[in-house]
Design an enzyme around this catalytic site. Sequence first.
Site, short mmCIF file in Angstrom:
data_model
loop_
_atom_site.label_atom_id
_atom_site.label_comp_id
_atom_site.label_asym_id
_atom_site.label_seq_id
_atom_site.Cartn_x
_atom_site.Cartn_y
_atom_site.Cartn_z
N VAL A 100 0.87 -1.17 0.00
CA VAL A 100 0.00 0.00 0.00
C VAL A 100 0.90 1.22 0.00
CG1 VAL A 100 -1.78 1.30 1.24
CG2 VAL A 100 -1.80 -1.21 1.29
N CYS A 101 0.53 2.22 -0.78
CA CYS A 101 1.23 3.51 -0.77
C CYS A 101 2.72 3.30 -1.10
CB CYS A 101 1.00 4.18 0.58
SG CYS A 101 1.35 5.93 0.66
N THR A 102 3.61 3.94 -0.35
CA THR A 102 5.04 3.84 -0.65
C THR A 102 5.66 2.51 -0.21
OG1 THR A 102 5.55 5.05 1.38
CG2 THR A 102 5.42 6.33 -0.66
#
Length: 234
Positions: free
Chosen positions: A102-104
């Site tokens: 998820v995300c970075t």
Amino acid sequence: MSAPLQIGLMIFPKVTQLDLTGPVQVFSSVPGAQVHLIWKRIEPVPSDSVLTLTPTTTFADCPQLDVICVPGGVGTDDMVNDAEMLAFLRKQAEAARYITSVCTGSLVLGAAGLLKGYRAATHWTAVDFLSEFGAIPAKTRVCVDRNRITGGGVTAGIDFALTLVSIMVDRKTAEAIQLRLEYNPAPPFNSGSPDTAPAEILALMKERIAPAQARRSEAIHRAAARLNDIAPAG
């Protein structure tokens, strides 16, 4: 009787808690699933907010996972160069059914050599870094490329987790979980994407994150250089 799904999410200092807790809430509703929060040691881990997180297992004691997930946050700038974290991910990825983020968190998967040749999503501020690890940036809320499933920034973690449940189990189960969570977003503003945010808001955010972007760029360059010196993981 089939064995329960083993779902593991990494935690680390300065993780963005919603990257983690959104998917945790979804995965915890999957019938029979065992959800693990994984860190080097059993000790409180500070998130990037007031919340402190507690691991349920360690790198050494973690079972083989069906799903390995790396959330994001400013702490990923350290994790992309953390040898223990990267080695753990590579080892789990050898037999995991799904390798996710998820995300970075996708930058950490990339630094482990696990996204080369795969399309992947990440936070809008980090999308330009994915190619340094041989990944193909996808500007989507959720990106599915074979068994690599990656979510965009922060709130996309819920979309990611529901999508993964629909793949692992079935759509009916995913939709029932969505209804249980009353996940029916209707944001008060249309500024949740750089494509829709007012120009002055986008400019303000870019100014605020410029120092952090410079630090991240340096960390990514070091991680990419190291990755190029080792054989790519499968």
